[in-house]
Structure formats: structure tokens, C-alpha cells
Design an enzyme around this catalytic site. Structure first.
Site, mmCIF file in Angstrom:
data_model
loop_
_atom_site.group_PDB
_atom_site.id
_atom_site.type_symbol
_atom_site.label_atom_id
_atom_site.label_comp_id
_atom_site.label_asym_id
_atom_site.label_seq_id
_atom_site.Cartn_x
_atom_site.Cartn_y
_atom_site.Cartn_z
ATOM 1 N N CYS A 137 25.379 -14.661 -66.030
ATOM 2 C CA CYS A 137 25.703 -15.842 -65.223
ATOM 3 C C CYS A 137 24.498 -16.402 -64.487
ATOM 4 C CB CYS A 137 26.835 -15.524 -64.235
ATOM 5 S SG CYS A 137 26.534 -14.096 -63.157
ATOM 6 N N HIS B 27 28.407 -12.401 -59.024
ATOM 7 C CA HIS B 27 28.679 -13.578 -59.849
ATOM 8 C C HIS B 27 27.836 -14.721 -59.299
ATOM 9 C CE1 HIS B 27 30.633 -15.895 -62.858
ATOM 10 N NE2 HIS B 27 31.263 -16.709 -62.012
ATOM 11 N N ASP C 185 31.291 -23.367 -62.631
ATOM 12 C CA ASP C 185 31.433 -21.961 -62.989
ATOM 13 C C ASP C 185 31.870 -21.886 -64.442
ATOM 14 O OD1 ASP C 185 31.986 -19.295 -63.327
ATOM 15 O OD2 ASP C 185 33.356 -19.117 -61.619
#
Length: 208
Positions: free
Chosen positions: A17, A70, A86
Site C-alpha cells: 500500500c 495501512h 484507498d
């Protein structure tokens, strides 16, 4: 920016990520689809590396996914709602910060302290300039990959080949940007945190 960037136009590698967001920031800088000063990279983690997020593609039903960390991209717009990008979320891409807070972040009020979230907020230009990862955190002890790496070369700077820990750390004494509690982050960027608190009560039974 939200009208130009779609998930299909983004570089995406599962479980990377931080690099997905770096590539998204690079795209914005190159294509000038938004003002870079509107963009902030948000690392979500804590000292235990156990942070729940809801509405993740890898989740099951309304159960949260527990990440060690994250990373999402936040676009703060002066005359309209702030947006969250996201690529791992089931929510729209992008979605408003209000919706993301209510559905994905929810609240720390009904979960155990070990799962409380902190957020490191880094200006996108600083992230592009300073972030480096040799992807060693994604290798097993025998050198094999835990998850396949992105197809492009590792991101590095002249000063560093690996400083991911400085971004994941929620110690204000290290790294770049500013560290917030979840409540403080929402109060700063939304005016109050009540919108996330109310939605989490229904999920309290399934919270960590």
C-alpha cells in the site's frame, strides 16, 4: 483529480500500500491532475502493529481486517469535502473523508486499547522526496517473497534505500509529518469525530 484518476489508472500491487500511494502521488505530480499541496499521505498504525479497518476488500462481511499498518491518500479541498483514496477499500474511489471515517475507520471508543489507531500525516511532496523501501520487510528468512513485489524497481533516495519504519512508527520523535490519535485527526480534518463514533456502536460486538 477524482474525475481523472480511477483504480484502473493506478499502479497497484497487493500488500504494498505504501508504494501504491507513492505511485499515485507521482502520477499527480507528473500529470498535474491536482495541486500537490492538497495531498497528504496517511499511515495508519500503532505501537502494537494491530489496527482494524472495515470495508476492506480482503475482509469478510462486516468483520474488520487487522493490518500491521495501512496507507491511504488524503486530498484536502478548501471549498468541498476532503477525499480519501484507498485502493484496498470496498468504498468508492475516492470517497469522502466523512464516509471513510464512518465506514472504514469507525471509532476507537468501543475497541480494546491495543487496537487504537494512530495516524501519521505526511505532505505528499515530502513523501515523494524522502520515502525509500528495499522491500526487505516482504521477504521471508530464506529470501523468498511473502507476496510478489511490484514490477518496477524499488523506490530509493540518495540518502536511503530503506526508511519505511520511520513512516510506520507512530513516535512523534522520528520520521516525517505529524502523528495524531484517531480522534484528534478527525477533529482536525472534519471538525468533530461524532460521525465515526456513532457508526461503530453497531459493530461493537464484532470489533477487536
Amino acid at each position: 483529480m477524482d474525475e481523472i484518476i480511477t483504480p484502473e489508472t493506478c499502479d497497484y500491487t497487493s500488500c504494498y500500500c505504501e508504494e501504491n500511494v507513492w505511485k499515485l502521488c507521482e502520477f499527480v505530480r507528473t500529470e498535474r491532475t491536482a495541486r500537490l499541496e492538497e495531498l497528504f499521505v496517511v499511515f495508519i498504525s500503532n505501537g502494537n502493529r494491530t489496527v482494524p479497518l472495515w470495508k476492506q476488500k480482503s475482509g469478510r462481511g462486516d468483520q474488520p481486517v487487522i493490518w500491521d499498518y495501512h496507507v491511504v491518500l488524503l486530498q484536502i479541498r478548501l471549498h468541498s469535502s476532503s477525499l480519501v483514496y484507498d485502493l484496498d477499500s470496498e468504498l468508492s474511489f475516492p470517497c469522502t473523508l466523512k464516509l471513510y471515517a464512518a465506514q472504514a475507520l469507525r471509532s476507537d471508543h468501543n475497541i480494546k486499547p491495543a487496537y487504537h489507531r494512530k495516524l501519521r500525516v505526511v505532505p505528499a511532496d515530502s513523501f515523494l522526496l524522502n520515502f525509500a523501501s528495499d522491500r526487505s520487510h516482504m521477504k521471508n528468512s530464506d529470501g523468498s517473497w511473502r507476496m510478489p513485489p511490484p514490477p518496477y524497481p524499488p523506490i530509493r533516495t540518495t540518502e536511503s534505500q530503506m526508511n519505511l519504519e520511520d513512516f510506520i512508527s507512530m513516535s512523534p520523535a522520528v520520521g516525517w509529518g505529524r502523528v495524531f490519535s484517531l480522534d484528534h485527526f478527525l477533529q482536525r480534518h472534519m471538525g468533530d469525530s461524532s460521525s465515526s463514533s456513532s457508526s461503530s456502536s453497531a459493530a461493537a460486538s464484532s470489533s477487536p
